[in-house]
Design a protein around this motif. Structure first.
Motif, PDB file in Angstrom:
ATOM      1  N   ARG A  54      90.720  27.941  28.298  1.00 15.65           N
ATOM      2  CA  ARG A  54      90.560  27.649  27.016  1.00 15.65           C
ATOM      3  C   ARG A  54      91.727  28.201  26.043  1.00 15.65           C
ATOM      4  O   ARG A  54      91.994  27.532  25.006  1.00 15.65           O
ATOM      5  N   ILE A  55      92.441  29.271  26.308  1.00 16.07           N
ATOM      6  CA  ILE A  55      93.225  29.893  25.584  1.00 16.07           C
ATOM      7  C   ILE A  55      94.410  30.175  26.518  1.00 16.07           C
ATOM      8  O   ILE A  55      94.373  30.334  27.408  1.00 16.07           O
ATOM      9  N   ASP A  76      88.458  33.890  33.909  1.00 17.87           N
ATOM     10  CA  ASP A  76      88.824  32.455  34.419  1.00 17.87           C
ATOM     11  C   ASP A  76      88.602  31.387  33.307  1.00 17.87           C
ATOM     12  O   ASP A  76      89.393  30.338  33.261  1.00 17.87           O
ATOM     13  N   MET A  77      87.298  31.269  33.270  1.00 16.25           N
ATOM     14  CA  MET A  77      86.835  30.403  32.254  1.00 16.25           C
ATOM     15  C   MET A  77      87.591  30.412  30.907  1.00 16.25           C
ATOM     16  O   MET A  77      87.742  29.170  30.270  1.00 16.25           O
ATOM     17  N   LEU A 127      93.246  40.201  30.433  1.00 19.12           N
ATOM     18  CA  LEU A 127      92.823  41.272  31.283  1.00 19.12           C
ATOM     19  C   LEU A 127      91.509  41.889  31.242  1.00 19.12           C
ATOM     20  O   LEU A 127      90.969  42.373  29.984  1.00 19.12           O
ATOM     21  N   PRO A 128      90.594  41.956  32.111  1.00 18.10           N
ATOM     22  CA  PRO A 128      89.339  42.511  31.910  1.00 18.10           C
ATOM     23  C   PRO A 128      89.400  43.935  31.727  1.00 18.10           C
ATOM     24  O   PRO A 128      90.088  44.731  32.387  1.00 18.10           O
ATOM     25  N   ASP A 133      79.217  31.843  32.295  1.00 14.69           N
ATOM     26  CA  ASP A 133      78.951  30.369  31.763  1.00 14.69           C
ATOM     27  C   ASP A 133      79.884  29.974  30.967  1.00 14.69           C
ATOM     28  O   ASP A 133      80.402  30.582  30.156  1.00 14.69           O
ATOM     29  N   GLU A 134      80.324  28.725  31.132  1.00 18.09           N
ATOM     30  CA  GLU A 134      81.223  28.181  30.186  1.00 18.09           C
ATOM     31  C   GLU A 134      81.057  28.182  28.754  1.00 18.09           C
ATOM     32  O   GLU A 134      81.980  28.385  28.001  1.00 18.09           O
ATOM     33  N   ARG A 135      79.786  28.181  28.449  1.00 19.02           N
ATOM     34  CA  ARG A 135      79.410  28.322  26.959  1.00 19.02           C
ATOM     35  C   ARG A 135      79.642  29.743  26.445  1.00 19.02           C
ATOM     36  O   ARG A 135      80.108  29.762  25.132  1.00 19.02           O
ATOM     37  N   LEU A 136      79.631  30.839  26.992  1.00 16.16           N
ATOM     38  CA  LEU A 136      80.123  31.755  26.818  1.00 16.16           C
ATOM     39  C   LEU A 136      81.741  31.913  26.441  1.00 16.16           C
ATOM     40  O   LEU A 136      81.985  32.489  25.657  1.00 16.16           O
ATOM     41  N   ALA A 137      82.377  31.311  27.498  1.00 17.61           N
ATOM     42  CA  ALA A 137      83.703  31.557  27.437  1.00 17.61           C
ATOM     43  C   ALA A 137      84.276  30.410  25.816  1.00 17.61           C
ATOM     44  O   ALA A 137      85.135  31.181  25.157  1.00 17.61           O
ATOM     45  N   GLY A 138      83.350  29.637  25.667  1.00 18.48           N
ATOM     46  CA  GLY A 138      83.498  28.689  24.483  1.00 18.48           C
ATOM     47  C   GLY A 138      83.236  29.760  23.201  1.00 18.48           C
ATOM     48  O   GLY A 138      84.062  29.695  22.250  1.00 18.48           O
ATOM     49  N   LEU A 139      82.201  30.443  23.353  1.00 22.99           N
ATOM     50  CA  LEU A 139      82.006  31.423  22.076  1.00 22.99           C
ATOM     51  C   LEU A 139      82.888  32.491  21.882  1.00 22.99           C
ATOM     52  O   LEU A 139      83.164  32.879  20.891  1.00 22.99           O
ATOM     53  N   LEU A 140      83.382  33.024  23.208  1.00 19.91           N
ATOM     54  CA  LEU A 140      84.513  34.057  23.148  1.00 19.91           C
ATOM     55  C   LEU A 140      85.497  33.491  22.558  1.00 19.91           C
ATOM     56  O   LEU A 140      86.160  34.165  21.793  1.00 19.91           O
TER      57      LEU A 140
END
Length: 240
Positions: A147-148, A142-143, A153-154, A99-106
């Motif tokens: 943002r950064i 990817d999300m 790397l996962p 979810d894009e919101r999780l990417a933003g939180l990360l």
């Protein structure tokens, strides 16, 4: 009139701090949607166990089991699906991520950890033998890349590769190779982005993976409650 029910189903943890974080998120779901009856349940480690929670739901009430889990995997595909199928009128929703919101939180957590523009990032997920789970983590990566600017790397805590320590070592090797070519300066760090909901065993292991810094877990954040309610709404809409 019987209230509709949201069963917030988490993995479970032996960490008291982790349990408190999950229960606080459940309280946020309740506060955001007071017309719902919101219950917590777990698939491992401790109770109340999901099958017993579902079996104890009042007859005739519509219920949706919402995984407080970040990707698909055995618990979503088997444990939660089986529990939902055991009771008429019970639906199962999708997991919280990607979810894009999780990417933003990360990205926020990485900023709090002092991420520099040249630092490399290991996106550390719990891991699953289900290849769909790894695909979910890759989509989240990817999300985050949008943002950064950092190399991402996962890495995984279990059941998938590379492991988090292996991902850290790979980024260290890349850094050493680049430095040997004369195209990188000093001070490049490896930072682990904890793609985990709460403190517990897997988060504790991240400190031993050889990185320069580790972010805090995703909780506490009202974002988790917002996504959980969106998953509930989507399951209800699909059933209609």
């Amino acid at each position: 009139m019987t209230q509709d029910i949201l069963v917030a189903c988490a993995h479970g943890t032996s960490s008291a701090e982790g349990r408190a974080a999950i229960l606080a998120a459940v309280d946020q779901i309740r506060a955001a949607r007071p017309e719902l009856s919101v219950l917590d349940a777990y698939v491992d480690v401790h109770g109340p166990e999901l099958p017993e929670v579902v079996a104890g739901l009042p007859e005739g009430a519509r219920a949706v089991v919402v995984p407080l889990l970040l990707s698909v995997g055995y618990h979503v595909r088997v444990d939660i699906a089986k529990a939902a199928a055991s009771r008429p009128g019970t639906l199962s929703a999708g997991p919280l991520g990607p979810d894009e919101r999780l990417a933003g939180l990360l990205a926020q957590r990485l900023g709090e950890a002092g991420l520099g523009a040249d630092d490399a990032v290991v996106l550390a997920a719990a891991g699953s033998s289900n290849p769909e789970a790894a695909a979910d983590v890759e989509r989240l990566a990817d999300m985050l890349r949008h943002r950064i600017p950092n190399r991402i790397l996962p890495g995984y805590g279990a059941s998938a590769s590379p492991t988090v320590p292996e991902a850290v070592a790979e980024l260290r090797a890349e850094e050493a190779t680049t430095a040997a070519d004369g195209s990188a300066g000093d001070g490049v760090r490896v930072v682990i982005a904890s793609y985990l909901l709460a403190p517990g065993y897997f988060h504790d292991q991240l400190a031993k993976a050889g990185a320069d810094a580790v972010t805090a877990p995703l909780l506490p954040s009202e974002v988790i409650a917002q996504i959980a309610l969106d998953r509930y709404d989507a399951a209800v809409a699909e059933a209609r």
